[in-house]
Motif scaffolding. Structure first.
Motif, PDB file in Angstrom:
ATOM      1  N   ARG A   1      75.921   7.244  68.625  1.00 59.95           N
ATOM      2  CA  ARG A   1      75.879   7.558  67.200  1.00 59.95           C
ATOM      3  C   ARG A   1      76.858   6.750  66.353  1.00 59.95           C
ATOM      4  O   ARG A   1      76.764   6.767  65.143  1.00 59.95           O
ATOM      5  N   SER A   2      77.797   6.096  66.972  1.00 58.51           N
ATOM      6  CA  SER A   2      78.827   5.374  66.236  1.00 58.51           C
ATOM      7  C   SER A   2      78.517   3.882  66.217  1.00 58.51           C
ATOM      8  O   SER A   2      77.973   3.340  67.174  1.00 58.51           O
ATOM      9  N   ARG A   3      78.879   3.246  65.120  1.00 59.50           N
ATOM     10  CA  ARG A   3      78.669   1.803  64.996  1.00 59.50           C
ATOM     11  C   ARG A   3      79.998   1.096  65.202  1.00 59.50           C
ATOM     12  O   ARG A   3      80.994   1.452  64.575  1.00 59.50           O
ATOM     13  N   ILE A   4      80.031   0.129  66.098  1.00 54.20           N
ATOM     14  CA  ILE A   4      81.250  -0.646  66.326  1.00 54.20           C
ATOM     15  C   ILE A   4      80.950  -2.124  66.105  1.00 54.20           C
ATOM     16  O   ILE A   4      79.805  -2.563  66.222  1.00 54.20           O
ATOM     17  N   THR A   5      81.986  -2.859  65.781  1.00 55.98           N
ATOM     18  CA  THR A   5      81.894  -4.305  65.677  1.00 55.98           C
ATOM     19  C   THR A   5      82.888  -4.897  66.657  1.00 55.98           C
ATOM     20  O   THR A   5      84.068  -4.537  66.640  1.00 55.98           O
ATOM     21  N   ILE A   6      82.411  -5.773  67.501  1.00 62.92           N
ATOM     22  CA  ILE A   6      83.273  -6.456  68.455  1.00 62.92           C
ATOM     23  C   ILE A   6      83.605  -7.818  67.858  1.00 62.92           C
ATOM     24  O   ILE A   6      82.712  -8.541  67.405  1.00 62.92           O
ATOM     25  N   GLN A   7      84.896  -8.135  67.826  1.00 63.61           N
ATOM     26  CA  GLN A   7      85.333  -9.403  67.272  1.00 63.61           C
ATOM     27  C   GLN A   7      85.910 -10.294  68.358  1.00 63.61           C
ATOM     28  O   GLN A   7      86.456  -9.816  69.347  1.00 63.61           O
ATOM     29  N   HIS A   8      85.807 -11.589  68.146  1.00 65.42           N
ATOM     30  CA  HIS A   8      86.272 -12.600  69.090  1.00 65.42           C
ATOM     31  C   HIS A   8      87.352 -13.432  68.414  1.00 65.42           C
ATOM     32  O   HIS A   8      87.230 -13.787  67.245  1.00 65.42           O
ATOM     33  N   SER A   9      88.400 -13.756  69.142  1.00 73.61           N
ATOM     34  CA  SER A   9      89.478 -14.590  68.621  1.00 73.61           C
ATOM     35  C   SER A   9      89.115 -16.061  68.808  1.00 73.61           C
ATOM     36  O   SER A   9      88.789 -16.487  69.912  1.00 73.61           O
ATOM     37  N   GLU A  10      89.164 -16.810  67.705  1.00 74.01           N
ATOM     38  CA  GLU A  10      88.864 -18.235  67.760  1.00 74.01           C
ATOM     39  C   GLU A  10      89.965 -19.026  67.082  1.00 74.01           C
ATOM     40  O   GLU A  10      90.615 -18.534  66.166  1.00 74.01           O
ATOM     41  N   VAL A  11      90.158 -20.231  67.529  1.00 74.96           N
ATOM     42  CA  VAL A  11      91.131 -21.136  66.916  1.00 74.96           C
ATOM     43  C   VAL A  11      90.371 -22.049  65.965  1.00 74.96           C
ATOM     44  O   VAL A  11      89.395 -22.681  66.354  1.00 74.96           O
ATOM     45  N   VAL A  12      90.824 -22.096  64.708  1.00 74.01           N
ATOM     46  CA  VAL A  12      90.199 -22.967  63.720  1.00 74.01           C
ATOM     47  C   VAL A  12      91.246 -23.943  63.194  1.00 74.01           C
ATOM     48  O   VAL A  12      92.443 -23.666  63.218  1.00 74.01           O
ATOM     49  N   THR A  13      90.761 -25.061  62.737  1.00 73.13           N
ATOM     50  CA  THR A  13      91.627 -26.089  62.179  1.00 73.13           C
ATOM     51  C   THR A  13      91.364 -26.181  60.682  1.00 73.13           C
ATOM     52  O   THR A  13      90.208 -26.285  60.262  1.00 73.13           O
ATOM     53  N   ASP A  14      92.435 -26.135  59.884  1.00 72.05           N
ATOM     54  CA  ASP A  14      92.251 -26.237  58.442  1.00 72.05           C
ATOM     55  C   ASP A  14      92.180 -27.701  58.013  1.00 72.05           C
ATOM     56  O   ASP A  14      92.167 -28.614  58.843  1.00 72.05           O
ATOM     57  N   ALA A  15      92.150 -27.935  56.706  1.00 73.34           N
ATOM     58  CA  ALA A  15      91.949 -29.273  56.157  1.00 73.34           C
ATOM     59  C   ALA A  15      93.043 -30.260  56.552  1.00 73.34           C
ATOM     60  O   ALA A  15      92.799 -31.469  56.635  1.00 73.34           O
ATOM     61  N   ILE A  16      94.263 -29.775  56.783  1.00 72.00           N
ATOM     62  CA  ILE A  16      95.354 -30.698  57.113  1.00 72.00           C
ATOM     63  C   ILE A  16      95.708 -30.688  58.605  1.00 72.00           C
ATOM     64  O   ILE A  16      96.718 -31.240  59.002  1.00 72.00           O
ATOM     65  N   GLY A  17      94.908 -30.054  59.417  1.00 66.74           N
ATOM     66  CA  GLY A  17      95.082 -30.118  60.865  1.00 66.74           C
ATOM     67  C   GLY A  17      95.857 -28.978  61.503  1.00 66.74           C
ATOM     68  O   GLY A  17      96.145 -29.030  62.693  1.00 66.74           O
ATOM     69  N   ASN A  18      96.211 -27.946  60.745  1.00 70.80           N
ATOM     70  CA  ASN A  18      96.910 -26.796  61.320  1.00 70.80           C
ATOM     71  C   ASN A  18      95.932 -25.925  62.099  1.00 70.80           C
ATOM     72  O   ASN A  18      94.817 -25.675  61.642  1.00 70.80           O
ATOM     73  N   HIS A  19      96.361 -25.458  63.258  1.00 74.43           N
ATOM     74  CA  HIS A  19      95.537 -24.577  64.084  1.00 74.43           C
ATOM     75  C   HIS A  19      95.983 -23.139  63.868  1.00 74.43           C
ATOM     76  O   HIS A  19      97.163 -22.824  63.969  1.00 74.43           O
ATOM     77  N   THR A  20      95.027 -22.255  63.600  1.00 71.51           N
ATOM     78  CA  THR A  20      95.329 -20.833  63.430  1.00 71.51           C
ATOM     79  C   THR A  20      94.271 -20.003  64.147  1.00 71.51           C
ATOM     80  O   THR A  20      93.128 -20.424  64.300  1.00 71.51           O
ATOM     81  N   ASN A  21      94.679 -18.809  64.577  1.00 76.31           N
ATOM     82  CA  ASN A  21      93.741 -17.866  65.183  1.00 76.31           C
ATOM     83  C   ASN A  21      93.110 -17.023  64.099  1.00 76.31           C
ATOM     84  O   ASN A  21      93.793 -16.534  63.205  1.00 76.31           O
ATOM     85  N   VAL A  22      91.812 -16.833  64.184  1.00 77.63           N
ATOM     86  CA  VAL A  22      91.101 -15.944  63.280  1.00 77.63           C
ATOM     87  C   VAL A  22      90.182 -15.062  64.116  1.00 77.63           C
ATOM     88  O   VAL A  22      89.756 -15.426  65.211  1.00 77.63           O
TER      89      VAL A  22
END
Length: 110
Positions: free
Chosen positions: A7-28
């Motif tokens: 009866r409950s709705r859940i959302t499973i999220q995944h951790s990914e590393v993305v690179t921004d415009a100047i090359g910094n890596h961050t987890n989202v």
């Protein structure tokens, strides 16, 4: 597995590393899968820290097994449920039958 219990709705999220415009890596955290689940309180504890009484809830989520959830693990995935974030501590493919998954997760304190 009784489908009526889901009866409950859940959302499973995944951790990914993305690179921004100047090359910094961050987890989202990116939405990976959303499904119906049976949610049940496994344990609830209270503990004191810095003069405050804090709670720690552990929930067990049961979901139907599907091929998309085959790579689910406790290090790169988390669950969103009821406006809270739950860190997965255990992924159990019950008796390795590929019928249902039991996900044990602890609420993250924000």
């Amino acid at each position: 597995m009784e489908i009526a219990k889901l009866r409950s709705r859940i959302t499973i999220q995944h951790s990914e590393v993305v690179t921004d415009a100047i090359g910094n890596h961050t987890n989202v955290w990116v939405d990976y899968w959303s499904c119906a689940a049976y949610a049940n309180l496994a344990s609830g504890k209270e503990y004191g820290a810095a003069g405050l009484t804090l709670g720690s809830d552990t929930l067990v989520f049961e979901v139907r097994w599907c091929e998309r959830l085959r790579e689910l693990n406790s290090t790169k995935f988390r669950i969103l449920f009821g406006g809270n974030i739950y860190n997965i501590t255990c992924v159990d493919d019950v008796q390795f039958r590929h019928e249902k998954l039991k996900l044990t997760a602890q609420r993250e304190r924000r």
